[in-house]
Design an enzyme around this catalytic site. Structure first.
Site, PDB file in Angstrom:
ATOM      1  N   SER A 196       0.968  -1.199  -0.026  1.00 24.07           N
ATOM      2  CA  SER A 196       0.089  -0.160  -0.091  1.00 24.07           C
ATOM      3  C   SER A 196       1.006   1.227   0.094  1.00 24.07           C
ATOM      4  O   SER A 196       1.633   1.540  -0.738  1.00 24.07           O
ATOM      5  CB  SER A 196      -0.967  -0.052   1.209  1.00 24.07           C
ATOM      6  N   HIS A 209      -8.200  -4.928  -0.804  1.00 23.56           N
ATOM      7  CA  HIS A 209      -7.096  -4.334  -0.256  1.00 23.56           C
ATOM      8  C   HIS A 209      -6.624  -4.669   1.296  1.00 23.56           C
ATOM      9  O   HIS A 209      -7.483  -4.851   1.996  1.00 23.56           O
ATOM     10  CB  HIS A 209      -7.329  -2.704  -0.317  1.00 23.56           C
ATOM     11  N   ASP A 239     -10.157  -3.653  -5.179  1.00 25.37           N
ATOM     12  CA  ASP A 239      -9.306  -2.676  -4.502  1.00 25.37           C
ATOM     13  C   ASP A 239      -9.378  -1.054  -5.228  1.00 25.37           C
ATOM     14  O   ASP A 239      -9.144  -1.337  -6.455  1.00 25.37           O
ATOM     15  CB  ASP A 239      -8.018  -3.078  -4.348  1.00 25.37           C
TER      16      ASP A 239
END
Length: 327
Positions: free
Chosen positions: A157, A281, A251
Site C-alpha cells: 500500500s 486491499h 481494491d
C-alpha cells in the site's frame, strides 16, 4: 468476479462486530485499531533466527528499524521493507508478520524502516526517510551484515508507494543500486480520481479511505503531481530494478497499480504483475484470514529468491530463535 467467500465472511464478521471505518476515528484510535486488525489477521507468529530493533540515521534524527535475520553468518541479501498504513498509520510492528515470513521463506534478511508519519510529518518526509535508511544500509553494509550487491526494496500500500519512490530517488542520486522492487497494491497516482460510485463500502477499504489518507499525507494538494508522491507520473521509468506488482481485484488502487506495472514494462523493466481475484486491499497482510494472502506472500518470496539468486529453502528447515526474538 464476485468477492472471494473468505472476503464475504470477513465482511460479515466486521458488520456483526460493528467495526467503524478507520477514516471515522481519531488518529490515535485508527492507529491502535490498524495494529490490532493486522495482528488478528496475520496468523501464527513465525519464529525467526534473530529479530532485533536498532536505529539508523535519518534526515531529521534516528529512525527505528527492525532487523529480521535468518540463520547464516556473513552478509546476507537484504530486503528493505516499508509498512503500509496510508503514510498515517502503521509501524515496524504492523509489518512484523510479513517480514518474519519473507525472511524465513527466502533466506534473506528483512529490515523494516520506521519512517515518520503524517500528518505530523507530511510529504516528502516518509520518502526521504526511506531513501536515507536504504542508502545507509548500503553504505554501512558491514554493520548489519548486509550484502550491498543484493539489496531490494518493497512494501504494501503506502509502503509500495514509498518503495517505488525510493527506486526513483536511488536512480536520480546515483544509488544505492537495487536488485528488485516488491510493490504490493501500491498507490502510484495521488491525483484525485473519479472512482466507481459503488466503491464506498464502509466495511472495506474504499475511495473514502484513499481520500482520508491522501489528505493527511499531502499538506499541499499540488504535491500530488510530484513523481515522488505519484510514481506513475514520472516521465521516465527506464533503468529501474525488476519488479513484482501485486494487486487485488476489489481494491480502489488496483488500476493505478496495474498501470504502473505496464509503464515499467513499456520502459524495458522486467515486471511480473499478478491481480488476485476476489481479493480486497489489505489481504497480503492477513494470511491468517485469506488463503490468497499466504499465496501472495509465497509469490513475493519466490520473486525475492529470483532477484537475489537464492535457492528455495527446504520445507522442513527448523527455525531456532535467538534471544531477542520475543515479539
Amino acid at each position: 468476479m464476485s468477492l472471494d467467500p473468505q472476503v464475504v465472511a470477513y465482511r460479515a464478521a466486521r458488520a456483526a462486530a460493528g467495526t467503524p471505518p478507520l477514516y471515522t476515528q481519531t488518529l490515535a484510535e485508527a492507529r491502535a485499531a490498524d495494529l490490532a486488525a493486522i495482528r488478528a489477521g496475520g496468523g501464527d507468529v513465525e519464529p525467526v533466527h534473530e529479530v532485533r530493533d536498532t536505529t539508523v540515521p535519518g534526515p531529521d534524527g534516528d529512525l527505528r528499524v527492525r532487523v529480521h535475520r535468518p540463520a547464516g553468518d556473513g552478509p546476507l541479501p537484504t530486503l528493505v521493507y516499508f509498512f503500509g498504513g496510508g503514510w498515517t498509520l502503521g509501524s515496524v510492528e504492523t509489518a512484523d508478520g510479513i517480514c518474519r515470513r519473507l525472511a524465513n521463506a527466502t533466506g534473506c534478511q528483512v529490515v523494516t524502516v520506521g519512517y515518520r508519519l503524517a500528518p505530523e510529518h507530511p510529504f516528502p518526509a516518509a520518502v526521504l526517510d526511506c531513501h536515507a535508511a536504504t542508502r545507509w544500509l548500503a553504505e554501512h553494509a558491514a554493520e548489519l551484515r548486509v550484502d550491498p550487491d543484493r539489496l531490494a526494496v518493497g512494501g504494501d500500500s503506502a509502503g509500495g508507494n514509498l518503495a517505488a519512490a525510493v527506486t526513483l530517488l536511488a536512480r536520480a542520486e546515483g544509488g544505492p543500486r537495487l536488485a528488485g522492487q516488491l510493490l504490493v497494491y501500491p498507490n502510484t497516482d495521488q491525483r484525485a480520481a473519479l472512482r466507481p460510485a459503488d466503491d464506498q463500502d464502509p466495511l472495506l477499504f474504499n475511495r473514502h479511505s484513499v481520500d482520508w489518507y491522501r489528505g493527511h499525507y499531502l499538506a499541499d494538494p499540488a504535491d500530488a503531481a510530484d513523481p515522488l508522491a505519484s510514481p506513475l507520473l514520472a516521465g521516465d521509468l527506464s533503468g529501474l530494478p525488476p519488479a513484482l506488482v501485486v494487486t487485488a481485484e476489489h481494491d480502489p488502487l488496483r488500476d493505478e497499480g496495474q498501470r504502473y506495472a505496464q509503464r515499467l514494462r513499456d520502459a524495458g523493466v522486467p515486471v511480473r504483475a499478478t491481480c488476485y481475484p476476489g481479493m480486497i486491499h489489505g489481504f497480503f497482510a492477513m494470511p491468517g484470514v485469506f488463503d490468497a494472502g499466504r499465496r501472495a506472500q509465497d509469490e513475493a518470496a519466490a520473486f525475492l529468491r529470483e532477484v537475489f539468486g537464492l535457492p528455495t529453502p527446504p520445507a522442513d528447515t527448523p527455525v531456532t530463535a535467538t534471544v531477542g526474538d520475543e515479539r
